[in-house]
Design an enzyme around this catalytic site. Sequence first.
Site, mmCIF file in Angstrom:
data_model
loop_
_atom_site.group_PDB
_atom_site.id
_atom_site.type_symbol
_atom_site.label_atom_id
_atom_site.label_comp_id
_atom_site.label_asym_id
_atom_site.label_seq_id
_atom_site.Cartn_x
_atom_site.Cartn_y
_atom_site.Cartn_z
ATOM 1 N N SER A 52 0.795 -1.236 0.000
ATOM 2 C CA SER A 52 0.000 0.000 0.000
ATOM 3 C C SER A 52 0.823 1.281 0.000
ATOM 4 O O SER A 52 0.258 2.368 -0.121
ATOM 5 C CB SER A 52 -0.965 0.013 1.186
ATOM 6 O OG SER A 52 -2.063 -0.832 0.931
ATOM 7 N N THR A 118 -8.512 -16.753 -2.684
ATOM 8 C CA THR A 118 -8.808 -18.170 -2.850
ATOM 9 C C THR A 118 -8.116 -18.732 -4.085
ATOM 10 O O THR A 118 -7.630 -19.868 -4.095
ATOM 11 C CB THR A 118 -10.332 -18.390 -2.950
ATOM 12 O OG1 THR A 118 -10.951 -17.925 -1.759
ATOM 13 C CG2 THR A 118 -10.656 -19.861 -3.136
ATOM 14 N N TYR A 144 -10.750 2.715 5.786
ATOM 15 C CA TYR A 144 -9.692 2.445 4.807
ATOM 16 C C TYR A 144 -10.176 1.447 3.756
ATOM 17 O O TYR A 144 -10.729 0.400 4.092
ATOM 18 C CB TYR A 144 -8.475 1.879 5.534
ATOM 19 C CG TYR A 144 -7.239 1.719 4.693
ATOM 20 C CD1 TYR A 144 -6.305 2.742 4.594
ATOM 21 C CD2 TYR A 144 -6.990 0.530 4.011
ATOM 22 C CE1 TYR A 144 -5.159 2.593 3.838
ATOM 23 C CE2 TYR A 144 -5.838 0.383 3.249
ATOM 24 C CZ TYR A 144 -4.928 1.408 3.166
ATOM 25 O OH TYR A 144 -3.788 1.261 2.414
ATOM 26 N N SER A 145 -9.966 1.783 2.478
ATOM 27 C CA SER A 145 -10.472 0.929 1.404
ATOM 28 C C SER A 145 -9.542 0.955 0.201
ATOM 29 O O SER A 145 -9.287 2.022 -0.379
ATOM 30 C CB SER A 145 -11.868 1.390 0.976
ATOM 31 O OG SER A 145 -12.313 0.645 -0.141
ATOM 32 N N ASN A 146 -9.046 -0.218 -0.178
ATOM 33 C CA ASN A 146 -8.227 -0.339 -1.381
ATOM 34 C C ASN A 146 -9.024 -0.027 -2.645
ATOM 35 O O ASN A 146 -8.459 0.350 -3.666
ATOM 36 C CB ASN A 146 -7.654 -1.755 -1.480
ATOM 37 C CG ASN A 146 -6.546 -1.998 -0.487
ATOM 38 O OD1 ASN A 146 -5.409 -1.615 -0.686
ATOM 39 N ND2 ASN A 146 -6.879 -2.638 0.627
ATOM 40 N N GLY A 283 2.562 -0.488 4.207
ATOM 41 C CA GLY A 283 2.019 -1.407 3.223
ATOM 42 C C GLY A 283 2.184 -2.843 3.657
ATOM 43 O O GLY A 283 3.239 -3.229 4.164
#
Length: 333
Positions: A52, A118, A144-146, A283
């Site tokens: 990140s 997965t 927080y959001s990617n 990150g």
Amino acid sequence: MRGAAERLVRDGQPGVIILSRRGNEVTRAGAGVADKATGQAMDPRLRFRIASVTKTFTGTVVLQLVAERRVSLDDTVAEWLPGAVTRNGHDGRRITVRQLLAHTSGLDDYTRDPRVMTDPRREWTPQELVGIAQETPPVARGTYSNTGYVLLGMLIEKATGRSVESEFQRRIIRPLGLRHTSLPASGDRSFPGPYVHGYWGDYGDVSTEISMSSAWTSGGLISTVDDVARFHRALYTGRLLPRHLQRELKTTAKVSDGDVVQDYGLGVVRTRFSCGEAWGHDGGFPGYRTWTYTSADGRRQAVITYNENGPAMEADPVFEADLAKAAETAFCG
């Protein structure tokens, strides 16, 4: 600093690299191994996945487009990416560029969905990741959001007509001489040169097991401690953005990342040490964890990276305390 790195290895890390700057003097310390199989020593010249920390690169490119008046912080997602955010209570007409940068869009983080890991080698499209985030209703603003940074990558490509990879190269990597920094092509799991092997709990070495399409502009860059430090020093000392956008960059609000609450700006985090404030980003990606800190004048810096970040390690209070001491030592001395 070497002692701090060695303590983290004794706590269970395979290997650790710490970089510290005081004015024009840069010190690097390594401990442990970069590759358990061969016993290769940790070396500050090796590449690793910065996860990140990529967000600061992405945010910088967006703010450069704002400086060029090609994009506005008040532009909406729908203006640039019509149809990208329309489901389950999410409305791209009401989400701005500023909100994406500041994690106040209300979009959930797609990485919480188990499907993303997965099938780790799957090649994801950015819109598929954004689609996963829209399967749940909006979350609290300041979460927080990617997902927001994937949308920003899509916006960069729409606004410039070029790939994000080429914009990173043209605007940041080449001008700053970041010779060991790159954004892998979608689906690429390899490294372009010698690298740190990353370990993830019982899965072992996962260095080249995960398609970086699942991270892209939210966390896909590969770099070295020196390149990361050079980028952050250039950013905070005004080489990459005009002054009024430097102020926007550093205007913070509270953002929750799990149990951690951060002072978050537009792709950057403010941290307080005994010797003053630092700016940067952390990150985490399976096998890799990185922390970056730079003073506003660029005279103090610390970069810490290590190559085991399974859940057990991250929850160890002894390791957490030693990591905080290492950051204080590297930044303040």
